[in-house]
Enzyme design. Structure first.
Site, PDB file in Angstrom:
ATOM      1  N   ASP A   1      31.995  53.962  -6.880  1.00 46.08           N
ATOM      2  CA  ASP A   1      31.337  55.029  -6.127  1.00 46.08           C
ATOM      3  C   ASP A   1      29.831  55.064  -6.385  1.00 46.08           C
ATOM      4  O   ASP A   1      29.322  54.386  -7.279  1.00 46.08           O
ATOM      5  CB  ASP A   1      31.967  56.393  -6.472  1.00 46.08           C
TER       6      ASP A   1
ATOM      7  N   HIS B   1      40.095  63.964 -10.624  1.00 46.28           N
ATOM      8  CA  HIS B   1      39.565  63.012  -9.636  1.00 46.28           C
ATOM      9  C   HIS B   1      39.463  61.604 -10.213  1.00 46.28           C
ATOM     10  O   HIS B   1      39.294  61.419 -11.414  1.00 46.28           O
ATOM     11  CB  HIS B   1      38.247  63.494  -9.012  1.00 46.28           C
TER      12      HIS B   1
ATOM     13  N   GLU C   1      38.207  63.727  -4.767  1.00 49.54           N
ATOM     14  CA  GLU C   1      38.368  65.074  -5.293  1.00 49.54           C
ATOM     15  C   GLU C   1      39.731  65.675  -4.912  1.00 49.54           C
ATOM     16  O   GLU C   1      40.395  65.171  -4.003  1.00 49.54           O
ATOM     17  CB  GLU C   1      37.251  65.969  -4.731  1.00 49.54           C
TER      18      GLU C   1
END
Ligand code: GLP
Length: 241
Positions: free
Chosen positions: A67, A138, A143
């Site tokens: 990410d 998460h 999330e």
């Protein structure tokens, strides 16, 4: 799902590094999925030591990170681009062209996400994905209440995550509110997963991940369905297991 317990952070990090090293020895041109956060820092230090001792060679390895924040300059010390370069890549012999981190500043975020997914597929998928876990369960930036079918996508960060990550910024107002993250589907398609956790803050998340109901409210719980997933957990985080 396997659970490996470690007495302390160092042991957790060493066990994780040993698994990554074995993967690279078994398949020198493997594809690794890597994570950021405090948790894997010890694992990266171990891997750097192993590289310096010539126990592992990253020259043919490809890396895709999980990410990246949106709207944060890549040179900002809090970007995951900066984190990976300064905590790992610059110390090992991975080729720059083989390292991939989503571009959170892309003009067309949807296209960036599709392209990231294409690049992973073109490389034959991820052999070993390393994961940390948020206190809210998460993984990556998937999330609670995430759609389990999601591939790499734009996410809005949870208030709890913004609060947790504000420790790295001057103020909470500076924490980005969105990010690009591999989706749960991308993560679950990896051939092997290792999830690392340490510290009391992760007790609840680890218990729900390993023993709770599989539930999008605890995104990490989906790894119970992965055929080759291992949690490496230090004793404080394993308190309820
Ligand atoms: C961050 C990252 C995750 C990481 C998690 C836990 O927000 N996006 O990939 O696993 O939070 O971080 P830490 O290891 O610092 O507790």
């Amino acid at each position: 799902m396997r659970i490996i317990r470690a007495d302390n952070y160092e042991e957790m990090s060493k066990k994780a590094a040993d698994i990554v090293k074995s993967q690279v020895i078994l398949k020198p041109d493997c594809v690794l999925g890597l994570a950021t956060g405090d948790t894997p820092l010890g694992m990266y230090s171990e891997l750097i030591n192993m590289y310096e001792n010539k126990e592992v060679d990253f020259s043919d390895v490809t890396i895709f990170n999980l990410d990246e924040y949106c709207k944060l300059n890549r040179e900002n010390a809090q970007s995951y681009f900066y984190y990976m370069n300064h905590n790992f890549f610059k110390y090992i012999n991975v080729k720059k062209k083989n390292t991939h981190i989503p571009n959170g500043n892309a003009k067309d975020i949807d296209e960036e996400c599709r392209d990231y997914e294409r690049q992973i597929k073109n490389k034959g998928g991820i052999d070993l994905q390393v994961l940390g876990i948020g206190a809210n369960g998460h993984i990556g930036f998937n999330e609670p209440a995430i759609n389990f079918e999601a591939e790499t996508h734009l996410v809005k960060l949870d208030e709890m995550t913004i609060e947790a990550n504000s420790r790295f910024f001057n103020s909470i107002a500076e924490v980005p509110t969105s990010a690009i993250s591999m989706g749960i589907k991308t993560i679950m398609q990896s051939r092997m997963l290792i999830l690392l956790a340490n510290g009391e803050a992760k007790v609840d998340a680890i218990f729900k991940t390993a023993k709770g109901k599989i539930n999008p409210k605890v995104p990490a719980s989906i790894i119970q369905l992965h055929p080759n997933a291992t949690i490496i957990v230090e004793k404080y985080a394993a308190k309820l297991l």
